[in-house]
Design a protein around this motif. Structure first.
Motif, PDB file in Angstrom:
ATOM      1  N   LEU A  81       0.781  -1.238   0.000  1.00 40.66           N
ATOM      2  CA  LEU A  81       0.000   0.000   0.000  1.00 40.66           C
ATOM      3  C   LEU A  81       0.814   1.289   0.000  1.00 40.66           C
ATOM      4  N   VAL A  82       2.029   1.247   0.495  1.00 40.53           N
ATOM      5  CA  VAL A  82       2.821   2.475   0.618  1.00 40.53           C
ATOM      6  C   VAL A  82       3.655   2.689  -0.644  1.00 40.53           C
ATOM      7  N   GLU A  83       3.466   3.851  -1.262  1.00 38.51           N
ATOM      8  CA  GLU A  83       4.244   4.191  -2.448  1.00 38.51           C
ATOM      9  C   GLU A  83       5.614   4.737  -2.017  1.00 38.51           C
ATOM     10  N   PRO A  84       6.654   4.457  -2.776  1.00 39.48           N
ATOM     11  CA  PRO A  84       7.977   5.015  -2.434  1.00 39.48           C
ATOM     12  C   PRO A  84       7.950   6.536  -2.480  1.00 39.48           C
ATOM     13  N   LEU A  85       8.535   7.157  -1.488  1.00 41.44           N
ATOM     14  CA  LEU A  85       8.669   8.609  -1.476  1.00 41.44           C
ATOM     15  C   LEU A  85       9.986   8.997  -2.145  1.00 41.44           C
ATOM     16  N   PRO A  86      10.030  10.156  -2.787  1.00 38.28           N
ATOM     17  CA  PRO A  86      11.289  10.572  -3.426  1.00 38.28           C
ATOM     18  C   PRO A  86      12.390  10.768  -2.388  1.00 38.28           C
ATOM     19  N   LEU A  87      13.615  10.459  -2.781  1.00 40.80           N
ATOM     20  CA  LEU A  87      14.743  10.662  -1.880  1.00 40.80           C
ATOM     21  C   LEU A  87      14.935  12.161  -1.645  1.00 40.80           C
ATOM     22  N   PRO A  88      15.352  12.549  -0.456  1.00 39.53           N
ATOM     23  CA  PRO A  88      15.586  13.973  -0.200  1.00 39.53           C
ATOM     24  C   PRO A  88      16.736  14.507  -1.043  1.00 39.53           C
ATOM     25  N   GLU A  89      16.717  15.791  -1.307  1.00 38.08           N
ATOM     26  CA  GLU A  89      17.776  16.389  -2.115  1.00 38.08           C
ATOM     27  C   GLU A  89      19.127  16.296  -1.415  1.00 38.08           C
ATOM     28  N   ARG A  90      19.106  16.389  -0.100  1.00 39.80           N
ATOM     29  CA  ARG A  90      20.349  16.303   0.670  1.00 39.80           C
ATOM     30  C   ARG A  90      20.352  15.053   1.529  1.00 39.80           C
ATOM     31  N   ARG A  91      21.411  14.284   1.431  1.00 42.18           N
ATOM     32  CA  ARG A  91      21.529  13.093   2.270  1.00 42.18           C
ATOM     33  C   ARG A  91      21.885  13.483   3.703  1.00 42.18           C
ATOM     34  N   THR A  92      21.246  12.797   4.638  1.00 36.98           N
ATOM     35  CA  THR A  92      21.474  13.088   6.052  1.00 36.98           C
ATOM     36  C   THR A  92      22.795  12.484   6.517  1.00 36.98           C
ATOM     37  N   GLY A  93      23.584  13.256   7.235  1.00 40.04           N
ATOM     38  CA  GLY A  93      24.834  12.757   7.783  1.00 40.04           C
ATOM     39  C   GLY A  93      24.620  12.067   9.119  1.00 40.04           C
ATOM     40  N   LEU A  94      25.560  11.222   9.499  1.00 38.71           N
ATOM     41  CA  LEU A  94      25.432  10.498  10.762  1.00 38.71           C
ATOM     42  C   LEU A  94      25.405  11.436  11.964  1.00 38.71           C
ATOM     43  N   ALA A  95      26.099  12.558  11.861  1.00 39.37           N
ATOM     44  CA  ALA A  95      26.176  13.481  12.998  1.00 39.37           C
ATOM     45  C   ALA A  95      25.051  14.516  13.013  1.00 39.37           C
ATOM     46  N   ASP A  96      24.181  14.522  12.006  1.00 38.58           N
ATOM     47  CA  ASP A  96      23.144  15.559  11.911  1.00 38.58           C
ATOM     48  C   ASP A  96      22.209  15.595  13.124  1.00 38.58           C
ATOM     49  N   PRO A  97      21.731  14.447  13.626  1.00 37.47           N
ATOM     50  CA  PRO A  97      20.851  14.517  14.801  1.00 37.47           C
ATOM     51  C   PRO A  97      21.536  15.131  16.014  1.00 37.47           C
ATOM     52  N   LEU A  98      22.824  14.818  16.210  1.00 39.35           N
ATOM     53  CA  LEU A  98      23.546  15.404  17.344  1.00 39.35           C
ATOM     54  C   LEU A  98      23.754  16.899  17.133  1.00 39.35           C
ATOM     55  N   ARG A  99      24.041  17.299  15.891  1.00 36.47           N
ATOM     56  CA  ARG A  99      24.180  18.733  15.605  1.00 36.47           C
ATOM     57  C   ARG A  99      22.860  19.458  15.840  1.00 36.47           C
ATOM     58  N   ALA A 100      21.753  18.787  15.536  1.00 36.12           N
ATOM     59  CA  ALA A 100      20.441  19.420  15.707  1.00 36.12           C
ATOM     60  C   ALA A 100      20.182  19.771  17.163  1.00 36.12           C
ATOM     61  N   LEU A 101      20.774  19.014  18.070  1.00 40.37           N
ATOM     62  CA  LEU A 101      20.566  19.271  19.496  1.00 40.37           C
ATOM     63  C   LEU A 101      21.265  20.546  19.963  1.00 40.37           C
ATOM     64  N   ARG A 102      22.046  21.191  19.086  1.00 45.82           N
ATOM     65  CA  ARG A 102      22.604  22.497  19.430  1.00 45.82           C
ATOM     66  C   ARG A 102      21.517  23.555  19.515  1.00 45.82           C
ATOM     67  N   HIS A 103      20.395  23.291  18.845  1.00 42.98           N
ATOM     68  CA  HIS A 103      19.287  24.239  18.903  1.00 42.98           C
ATOM     69  C   HIS A 103      18.653  24.159  20.289  1.00 42.98           C
ATOM     70  N   ARG A 104      18.584  25.276  20.964  1.00 43.58           N
ATOM     71  CA  ARG A 104      18.168  25.275  22.358  1.00 43.58           C
ATOM     72  C   ARG A 104      16.747  24.752  22.550  1.00 43.58           C
ATOM     73  N   GLY A 105      15.852  25.140  21.645  1.00 43.22           N
ATOM     74  CA  GLY A 105      14.471  24.685  21.777  1.00 43.22           C
ATOM     75  C   GLY A 105      14.350  23.181  21.691  1.00 43.22           C
ATOM     76  N   LEU A 106      15.003  22.582  20.687  1.00 41.40           N
ATOM     77  CA  LEU A 106      14.952  21.130  20.510  1.00 41.40           C
ATOM     78  C   LEU A 106      15.617  20.417  21.682  1.00 41.40           C
ATOM     79  N   LEU A 107      16.770  20.919  22.118  1.00 45.98           N
ATOM     80  CA  LEU A 107      17.478  20.289  23.235  1.00 45.98           C
ATOM     81  C   LEU A 107      16.655  20.356  24.514  1.00 45.98           C
ATOM     82  N   THR A 108      16.065  21.512  24.778  1.00 48.01           N
ATOM     83  CA  THR A 108      15.292  21.673  26.010  1.00 48.01           C
ATOM     84  C   THR A 108      14.076  20.758  26.022  1.00 48.01           C
ATOM     85  N   MET A 109      13.361  20.700  24.889  1.00 43.22           N
ATOM     86  CA  MET A 109      12.198  19.816  24.806  1.00 43.22           C
ATOM     87  C   MET A 109      12.620  18.353  24.939  1.00 43.22           C
ATOM     88  N   SER A 110      13.754  18.008  24.366  1.00 42.34           N
ATOM     89  CA  SER A 110      14.239  16.628  24.447  1.00 42.34           C
ATOM     90  C   SER A 110      14.629  16.253  25.874  1.00 42.34           C
TER      91      SER A 110
END
Length: 426
Positions: A193-222
């Motif tokens: 039932l699930v159709e393939p979604l297009p690949l994102p234009e930019r590939r996600t790096g392994l460190a991207d989630p950790l870098r995202a936690l530099r954002h104060r709002g995301l870190l505080t909520m987490s």
């Protein structure tokens, strides 16, 4: 702070339950996946007795599963941005099928703990990607997609203990084999039932989630979610032991708890958020949850109070799940799959460590101590959350604008409905 206050229900076109078949296929798989969280609750005492394991050893079923899920969250974006969301979903489901079946086939507590860890890898691939797929594919906007996702979570949490209790009455192995079968069905539905979604234009790096936690709002909520999950999984992972009930009875208790999670995630959370706003809803919810956990701590050995308080806790867990997930996905400045991975990494660390810590604290002190610490963790979460008030205001404005856009673009929305959905006074 004044929250958005829609006085009427958005137009039918914006309903979170009017979705393409593919969205319901993923939501069904989510239900089964989340069943794995509460599935083992009714069989924890039976596993402890049959395999001659201490409660702290048995709680490792939660710890290995959730800690591995947390760490594996960091790679989900890297994987899905390279092989696609659908293949990532299928890979996660396949891993869960294999390791849940292996957990049911083993005869040692170490084997079950190890296979639950493998199960956690599949769980991470599936959970982070499924949220992104539902948001990308759902009609009715982002908020409606989150509500649908939390509905699946609530139903899974409610049905997991029921299935675990029924199958666990036959054998503690039954629930593991049951999940393997259901996940195989979910895997087939996803493939068809699930159709393939297009690949994102930019590939996600392994460190991207950790870098995202530099954002104060995301870190505080987490970090707030880490504190909340510490209390949540202390209750979920250790409360079955002092209840001293059979598998069916435990299944009934945690099914009632899970139904409240589902109802308040879908209906209670939006209602409260409209009237109180995000910040006030979260503060009040965390404070009331802390009171309930404190009641559990004081009356841990009084079964009627313990059982009643555990069931009531489902109200606050349901509200928190929906409101916090929406806020996290809104305040984050990065792509939603990356935000989901970063958020999942931090919060599941708390959820994974709490049950094992509870077992050790009981061995060192007494059965009340883990729940006192759980209540304290919620108070700490309120303190942490108070440092991100500005981001909560931003999340509320963004959600109000998005809801207004969905209502205005709906062909069946009347002017009054669009006004209501935007937060204007009725």
């Amino acid at each position: 702070m004044t929250g958005s206050s829609p006085g009427r229900t958005p137009s039918p076109a914006a309903s979170p339950f009017q979705q393409p078949k593919a969205v319901f296929a993923v939501a069904f798989a989510c239900v089964v996946s989340f069943m794995g969280i509460g599935l083992v609750d009714p069989i924890l005492p039976a596993i402890s007795e049959d395999l001659h394991a201490s409660p702290s050893q048995v709680t490792l079923l939660f710890t290995s599963y959730l800690v591995v899920t947390a760490v594996a969250m960091l790679i989900t974006g890297w994987v899905s941005s390279r092989i696609g969301a659908k293949r990532t979903l299928l890979a996660g489901l396949a891993v869960i099928v294999v390791f849940s079946a292996l957990a049911g086939a083993t005869s040692s507590i170490g084997g079950i703990v190890g296979f639950r860890a493998g199960w956690g890898i599949g769980n991470a691939l599936f959970i982070a990607t499924s949220l992104a797929v539902i948001v990308a594919s759902a009609s009715g906007g982002f908020v409606g997609a989150i509500i649908l996702y939390e509905t699946a979570l609530g139903l899974g949490i409610a049905m997991g203990p029921l299935l675990g209790g029924v199958l666990g009455e036959v054998s503690w192995r039954g629930p593991f084999f049951g999940v393997a079968v259901l996940m195989a069905v979910a895997m087939l539905a996803t493939a068809v039932l699930v159709e393939p979604l297009p690949l994102p234009e930019r590939r996600t790096g392994l460190a991207d989630p950790l870098r995202a936690l530099r954002h104060r709002g995301l870190l505080t909520m987490s970090l707030t979610a880490l504190c909340y999950n510490w209390a949540f999984f202390t209750v979920l992972g250790y409360a079955p032991f002092p209840m001293e009930l059979g598998a069916i009875q435990l299944g009934a208790v945690f099914t009632a708890w899970g139904l409240l999670v589902a109802v308040f995630a879908v209906f209670g959370a939006p209602w409260l958020q409209r009237r109180l706003g995000i910040a006030r809803t979260l503060y009040a919810n965390l404070a009331l949850f802390a009171v309930v956990v404190l009641v559990i701590a004081v009356w841990t050995t009084t079964k009627p109070v313990l059982i009643g308080a555990v069931i009531v806790a489902g109200i606050f867990i349901g509200v928190n799940n929906t409101v916090t997930t929406q806020a996290v996905m809104t305040v984050s400045p990065v792509e939603r799959p990356v935000a989901s991975a970063a958020y999942g990494f931090v919060r599941f660390i708390g959820g994974g460590l709490a049950p094992f810590a509870a077992g050790k604290l009981v061995e060192a002190f007494n059965v009340h101590v883990p729940f006192y610490i759980g209540a304290g963790a919620l108070v700490l979460g309120i303190v942490i959350l108070s440092t991100a008030h500005r981001y909560l205001n931003e999340a509320e404005r963004a959600q109000a604008e998005q809801t207004e856009h969905v209502a205005a673009s709906s062909p069946s929305a009347t002017p009054s409905e669009a006004s209501a959905a935007s937060g204007a006074p009725a």
